[in-house]
Motif scaffolding. Structure first.
Motif, short mmCIF file in Angstrom:
data_model
loop_
_atom_site.label_atom_id
_atom_site.label_comp_id
_atom_site.label_asym_id
_atom_site.label_seq_id
_atom_site.Cartn_x
_atom_site.Cartn_y
_atom_site.Cartn_z
N SER A 87 44.82 37.41 32.84
CA SER A 87 46.20 37.66 33.25
C SER A 87 46.21 38.46 34.55
O SER A 87 45.24 39.15 34.88
N GLU A 89 47.91 41.06 35.02
CA GLU A 89 47.84 42.46 34.59
C GLU A 89 46.39 42.91 34.43
O GLU A 89 46.01 43.98 34.89
N GLU A 92 44.76 43.18 37.92
CA GLU A 92 45.15 44.37 38.66
C GLU A 92 44.37 45.60 38.23
O GLU A 92 44.20 46.54 38.99
N GLU A 97 38.57 47.38 33.73
CA GLU A 97 38.22 46.44 32.65
C GLU A 97 36.73 46.09 32.65
O GLU A 97 36.08 46.13 31.61
#
Length: 163
Positions: A87, A89, A92, A97
């Motif tokens: 995604s 999100e 970004e 992550e």
């Protein structure tokens, strides 16, 4: 004319099945099963699922210790990279992550309609995590969006499809 319904799954050869499954789990894939390879008694296969479960990845690796698997090499007939959607999100916050997952990544690359990062799996396979800069409406399939974007690009005399 033959009409495919989509890509079922790429099958990639791995040196260490457990290490490879652990790596792809850190990317959010789920291991569905592992079993002997029906085509090669000296290897095993594992099937993994991504996202909503409609995208799969098969890993093929040695069934025992000491089996030699040749090193991967880029060239004709080889896979350049394997791409997974994430995604916007997630993209970004990609450095957080990937660091949280114990995975090193390239810097975020902005290529018009898509943003991406490169990472490498334990077998030397280049993995690309990709997100669209603008998600299309749910009722418009991605292929239709890309086809229209290519028409706009061609009409404008541009080189690349942009957002």
């Amino acid at each position: 004319m033959l009409q495919t319904l989509g890509v079922a799954y790429p099958a990639i050869i791995v040196k260490d099945m457990n290490e490879s499954i652990a790596f792809y789990r850190r990317l959010g894939l789920r291991a569905l099963y592992m079993e002997p390879n029906r085509d090669d008694a000296d290897s095993i296969v594992a099937m993994l699922a991504a996202g909503d479960g409609s995208t799969f990845l098969q890993l093929v690796g040695p069934s025992g210790e000491g089996q030699e698997i040749p090193e991967s090499a880029m060239g004709t007939g080889s896979m350049q990279y394997l791409t997974f959607y994430v995604s916007l999100e997630v993209m970004e916050g990609i450095f957080h992550e990937t660091a949280s997952a114990g995975v090193q990544s390239s810097e975020l690359i902005d290529r018009g309609y898509e943003k991406l990062v490169f990472i490498e799996d334990p077998n030397g396979i280049l993995i690309v995590l990709i997100a669209w800069a603008t998600e299309p409406p749910a009722e418009i399939p991605r292929p239709a969006v890309l086809a229209k974007a290519a028409q706009i690009r061609d009409a404008a005399g541009d080189t690349y499809v942009e957002d």
